[in-house]
Design an enzyme around this catalytic site. Structure first.
Site, PDB file in Angstrom:
ATOM      1  N   ARG A 113       0.597  -1.114  -0.019  1.00 10.73           N
ATOM      2  CA  ARG A 113       0.135   0.078  -0.077  1.00 10.73           C
ATOM      3  C   ARG A 113       0.737   1.393   0.036  1.00 10.73           C
ATOM      4  NH1 ARG A 113      -2.989  -3.347   3.295  1.00 10.73           N
ATOM      5  NH2 ARG A 113      -5.042  -3.913   2.441  1.00 10.73           N
ATOM      6  N   LYS A 135       2.874  11.421 -10.866  1.00 12.87           N
ATOM      7  CA  LYS A 135       1.961  10.761 -11.709  1.00 12.87           C
ATOM      8  C   LYS A 135       2.815   9.572 -12.150  1.00 12.87           C
ATOM      9  CE  LYS A 135      -0.261  12.790 -15.107  1.00 12.87           C
ATOM     10  NZ  LYS A 135      -0.553  13.575 -15.972  1.00 12.87           N
ATOM     11  N   GLU A 177       9.768  18.502 -24.247  1.00 15.85           N
ATOM     12  CA  GLU A 177       9.096  18.940 -23.012  1.00 15.85           C
ATOM     13  C   GLU A 177       9.013  20.282 -22.390  1.00 15.85           C
ATOM     14  OE1 GLU A 177       6.283  17.365 -21.950  1.00 15.85           O
ATOM     15  OE2 GLU A 177       6.268  15.307 -22.577  1.00 15.85           O
ATOM     16  N   LYS A 211       7.039  23.630 -13.536  1.00 18.22           N
ATOM     17  CA  LYS A 211       6.396  22.374 -13.464  1.00 18.22           C
ATOM     18  C   LYS A 211       5.791  22.276 -11.686  1.00 18.22           C
ATOM     19  CE  LYS A 211       4.942  17.881 -14.021  1.00 18.22           C
ATOM     20  NZ  LYS A 211       5.733  16.756 -14.633  1.00 18.22           N
ATOM     21  N   GLU A 221      -4.369  16.980 -10.862  1.00 23.23           N
ATOM     22  CA  GLU A 221      -4.846  17.188 -12.357  1.00 23.23           C
ATOM     23  C   GLU A 221      -6.256  17.164 -12.323  1.00 23.23           C
ATOM     24  OE1 GLU A 221      -4.026  15.492 -16.874  1.00 23.23           O
ATOM     25  OE2 GLU A 221      -2.756  14.853 -14.948  1.00 23.23           O
ATOM     26  N   ARG A 225      -3.506  21.622 -13.700  1.00 24.42           N
ATOM     27  CA  ARG A 225      -2.404  20.725 -14.282  1.00 24.42           C
ATOM     28  C   ARG A 225      -2.867  20.237 -15.633  1.00 24.42           C
ATOM     29  NH1 ARG A 225       0.510  15.973 -10.387  1.00 24.42           N
ATOM     30  NH2 ARG A 225       1.905  15.355 -11.895  1.00 24.42           N
ATOM     31  N   ASN A 229      -0.628  19.134 -20.531  1.00 21.31           N
ATOM     32  CA  ASN A 229      -1.014  17.883 -21.613  1.00 21.31           C
ATOM     33  C   ASN A 229      -0.722  18.598 -22.876  1.00 21.31           C
ATOM     34  OD1 ASN A 229      -1.284  15.790 -20.134  1.00 21.31           O
ATOM     35  ND2 ASN A 229      -3.299  16.574 -19.257  1.00 21.31           N
ATOM     36  N   HIS A 232      -0.231  16.694 -26.115  1.00 21.37           N
ATOM     37  CA  HIS A 232      -0.241  15.380 -25.678  1.00 21.37           C
ATOM     38  C   HIS A 232      -1.471  14.678 -26.322  1.00 21.37           C
ATOM     39  CE1 HIS A 232       2.908  16.292 -23.102  1.00 21.37           C
ATOM     40  NE2 HIS A 232       3.136  15.112 -22.825  1.00 21.37           N
ATOM     41  N   HIS A 236       0.126  11.880 -28.183  1.00 25.00           N
ATOM     42  CA  HIS A 236      -0.098  10.576 -27.764  1.00 25.00           C
ATOM     43  C   HIS A 236      -0.703   9.477 -28.773  1.00 25.00           C
ATOM     44  CE1 HIS A 236       0.109  10.826 -23.012  1.00 25.00           C
ATOM     45  NE2 HIS A 236       1.160  10.680 -23.536  1.00 25.00           N
ATOM     46  N   HIS A 249       8.836  10.112 -27.630  1.00 20.99           N
ATOM     47  CA  HIS A 249       7.745  10.533 -26.956  1.00 20.99           C
ATOM     48  C   HIS A 249       7.731  12.217 -27.089  1.00 20.99           C
ATOM     49  CE1 HIS A 249       4.619  11.598 -24.020  1.00 20.99           C
ATOM     50  NE2 HIS A 249       5.569  12.434 -23.382  1.00 20.99           N
TER      51      HIS A 249
END
Length: 337
Positions: A113, A135, A177, A211, A221, A225, A229, A232, A236, A249
């Site tokens: 956990r 993330k 990025e 960031k 997010e 946030r 993206n 993206h 993506h 990427h």
């Protein structure tokens, strides 16, 4: 330099300085069992420098590349934790790029956990972006980061020296990025790319500051946030359709940004930077194929996609676009006049 990410329950420091990889033991409590997770693309010398500072540690090495962000590798790493009798008081250190950080972080988030997670990013892409923010995730099939969690690291150590073993293409891939961060938040960061000599230390530091500021305002997010993206949504889709054997990427994110830069002068500035970085052009794509991936994107909701548009450098607009509008954007193309 030391930056602090100040969150309500998960604050942590980020150290950005050359030679910090030799000082891991000063920043991380190493008198416990530590799993060092890395991949085959990370030079052994960086991994060994970390291991030598952790007396009760073992190394788990996964194959290099996005395919390792999968259930099989996730399961293998959990089995390694169990076989070494890792407890809740022990820790995981990621030494690698975004794939290693995402996977190792997800293992840390879910083992017993949740156990302590430390990140030592070794690529430009992970140093300017994915190492900060918590993330963590794995992919399922061709859908990126579809299974994951928010699990903040305890400490992030960024040493630009480790980039000396990174190929020029990978360095430029990561800089995409950072450029994204500048386009939505800080024109001065964009201008750093237009200098005759790129100051990578300055770009990394400014990117992380930006960031950090966004994550502090929106850890999970829920709103702000989402701006990270930018590029993206379609990036993506290109990444999923063509695979990372074709494009990296950051290169895909760079392609995706072009569709949503609305000022012609700014788009030309960006294209000049792309040329300087030697980035590939957007391929001749099938609109319906990319649209199919967009509809399955995590940012999709019912019949719309939360999309980031840039009209002026250093600013952004969040807009909900219907799939029909995304289709029109794809049909228009990235280089329209």
């Amino acid at each position: 330099m030391k930056l602090n990410v100040d969150l309500q329950n998960h604050s942590y420091p980020i150290y950005i300085e050359r030679n910090t990889i030799q000082k891991v033991h000063e920043y991380i409590p190493v008198t416990r069992k530590i799993a060092i997770i890395t991949d085959t693309g990370v030079p052994e010398k960086w991994v060994n420098i970390v291991k030598e500072q952790c007396p009760d540690s073992f190394i788990c090495t996964i194959p290099q590349g996005e395919p390792s962000k999968c259930f099989d590798q996730y399961k293998n790493l959990l089995e390694e934790m169990i076989s070494h009798n890792m407890s809740r008081k022990d820790a995981i250190i990621a030494v690698g790029g975004g794939v290693v950080g995402d996977l190792a972080g997800f293992v840390a988030a879910s083992y017993m956990r949740g156990i302590d997670f430390y990140n030592i990013p070794t690529t430009v892409l992970s140093q300017v972006d994915s190492s900060v923010g918590g993330k963590v995730a794995i992919d399922m099939g061709s859908y990126k980061n579809i299974v994951g969690a928010f699990w903040q690291p305890k400490t992030v150590i960024i040493d630009p020296n480790v980039l000396s073993t990174l190929s020029l293409r990978q360095q430029h891939n990561g800089l995409c990025e950072a450029l994204k961060m500048g386009l939505i938040l800080d024109d001065h960061l964009v201008s750093l790319f237009e200098q005759e000599t790129i100051d990578i230390d300055a770009i990394i530091t400014r990117s992380i500051e930006l960031k950090r500021d966004v994550v502090q305002q929106d850890e999970r997010e829920s709103n702000l946030r989402k701006i990270l993206n930018f590029g993206h949504t379609i990036g993506h889709a290109i990444e999923s359709a063509y695979g990372l054997n074709t494009y990296l990427h950051g290169e895909c994110v760079a392609m995706g940004m072009l569709f949503f830069i609305e000022d012609k002068t700014l788009k030309q500035r960006v294209l000049n930077i792309y040329k300087k970085l030697g980035l590939p052009q957007v391929p001749n794509y099938d609109t319906s194929t990319l649209l199919e991936y967009v509809t399955h994107d995590k940012k999709s909701s019912h019949n719309t996609v939360s999309t980031i548009l840039v009209e002026q450098s250093g600013s952004y607009i969040i807009k909900e676009l219907s799939f029909k509008e995304i289709q029109e954007v794809l049909e228009r193309g990235p280089y329209e006049e």
